[in-house]
Design an enzyme around this catalytic site. Structure first.
Site, mmCIF file in Angstrom:
data_model
loop_
_atom_site.group_PDB
_atom_site.id
_atom_site.type_symbol
_atom_site.label_atom_id
_atom_site.label_comp_id
_atom_site.label_asym_id
_atom_site.label_seq_id
_atom_site.Cartn_x
_atom_site.Cartn_y
_atom_site.Cartn_z
ATOM 1 N N LYS A 98 0.852 -1.305 0.047
ATOM 2 C CA LYS A 98 -0.115 0.036 -0.057
ATOM 3 C C LYS A 98 0.932 1.114 0.025
ATOM 4 O O LYS A 98 1.880 1.299 1.026
ATOM 5 C CB LYS A 98 -1.024 -0.011 1.221
ATOM 6 C CG LYS A 98 -2.243 -0.334 1.312
ATOM 7 C CD LYS A 98 -3.090 -0.424 2.307
ATOM 8 C CE LYS A 98 -4.432 0.152 1.978
ATOM 9 N NZ LYS A 98 -5.234 0.186 3.494
HETATM 10 O O1 G3P Z 1 -8.235 0.519 4.873
HETATM 11 C C1 G3P Z 1 -8.241 1.842 4.431
HETATM 12 C C2 G3P Z 1 -9.628 2.549 4.876
HETATM 13 O O2 G3P Z 1 -10.786 1.644 4.570
HETATM 14 C C3 G3P Z 1 -9.751 3.279 6.285
HETATM 15 O O3 G3P Z 1 -11.230 3.443 6.506
HETATM 16 O O4 G3P Z 1 -12.592 3.936 8.510
HETATM 17 O O5 G3P Z 1 -10.007 4.661 8.464
HETATM 18 O O6 G3P Z 1 -11.591 5.900 7.150
HETATM 19 P P1 G3P Z 1 -11.316 4.321 7.844
#
Ligand code: G3P
Length: 219
Positions: free
Chosen positions: A85
């Site tokens: 990533k």
């Molecule tokens: O994996 C990346 C993403 O899905 C993170 O989500 O909930 O931290 O905005 P969030």
């Protein structure tokens, strides 16, 4: 078919989700590692790969291209299932271009908040473009519109970069991502549970069983 990834670093949640038979991959990030109490990125990633033999994303921590490339070289050597990533910054873009030239250059471009960012990561050779829908909605923007526009752009030019709907907060995001033609949805475990659950289904099962008891009890 849209693929379902789980957005967690918790081995317990991944094991449970995998047992449902509909899990295609896993995405992690430093915050999710922190929540899972997993300080060793390599060990935790390899534990996940043992459970899910699909794409498993592990994120770099460097902020400059040279550091990202160095970390990616290591991360990608852990398993053929691992995707690195890389954040969608100028430095990230430079790193992606370099990593994509390797035979094992599997890249998940992360932290995408606009269709132009998605276009650039596709140009740089990323395999997945991770669009952070929920964070945009939190900021009063229309996250799903970025998924829709990215889908259209990738289709216009025949990019084989996959549209990954990330930062999914609820079932409505799941439905809209599927309708928008996302290739992959990465969902927290709680959202996966909501995808299968309906109280009407539970009531229906109870009623069928109760009715069957009435007739079976007469024999
Ligand atoms: O994996 C990346 C993403 O899905 C993170 O989500 O909930 O931290 O905005 P969030």
């Amino acid at each position: 078919m849209a693929q379902i990834f789980i957005d967690t670093a918790s081995v317990e949640e991944i094991r449970e989700a995998a047992s449902w038979g509909v899990l295609d991959g896993v995405t992690t990030n430093p915050t999710l590692m922190m929540r899972a109490g997993a300080a060793d990125l390599k060990a935790n990633t390899l534990k996940i790969v043992e459970i899910v033999q699909g794409p498993v994303s592990a994120e770099v921590l460097s902020t400059n291209a040279a550091g990202m490339v160095e970390e990616a070289r290591d991360i990608l050597s852990w398993s053929e299932h691992v995707y690195v990533k890389i954040p969608t910054t100028v430095e990230g873009l430079k790193a992606m271009k370099e990593i994509a030239s390797w035979p094992n250059g599997r890249i998940n471009a992360t932290l995408i908040f606009s269709p132009t960012q998605a276009y650039l990561v596709a140009r740089a050779g990323a395999s997945f473009a991770s669009i952070f829908v929920g964070r945009m909605d939190d900021a009063g923007l229309d996250g799903m519109e970025v998924v829709r526009q990215t889908r259209e752009i990738f289709d216009n030019y025949g990019f084989d970069c996959q549209v990954l709907a990330a930062s999914i907060r609820h079932n409505g995001h799941v439905l809209d991502s599927l309708l928008a033609g996302a290739d992959i949805l990465t969902v927290p475990f709680t959202v996966l549970q909501k995808m299968i659950y309906s109280p009407f289904t539970d009531v229906g099962v109870e009623r069928f069983l109760a009715d069957w008891e009435k007739v079976a009890g007469k024999e």
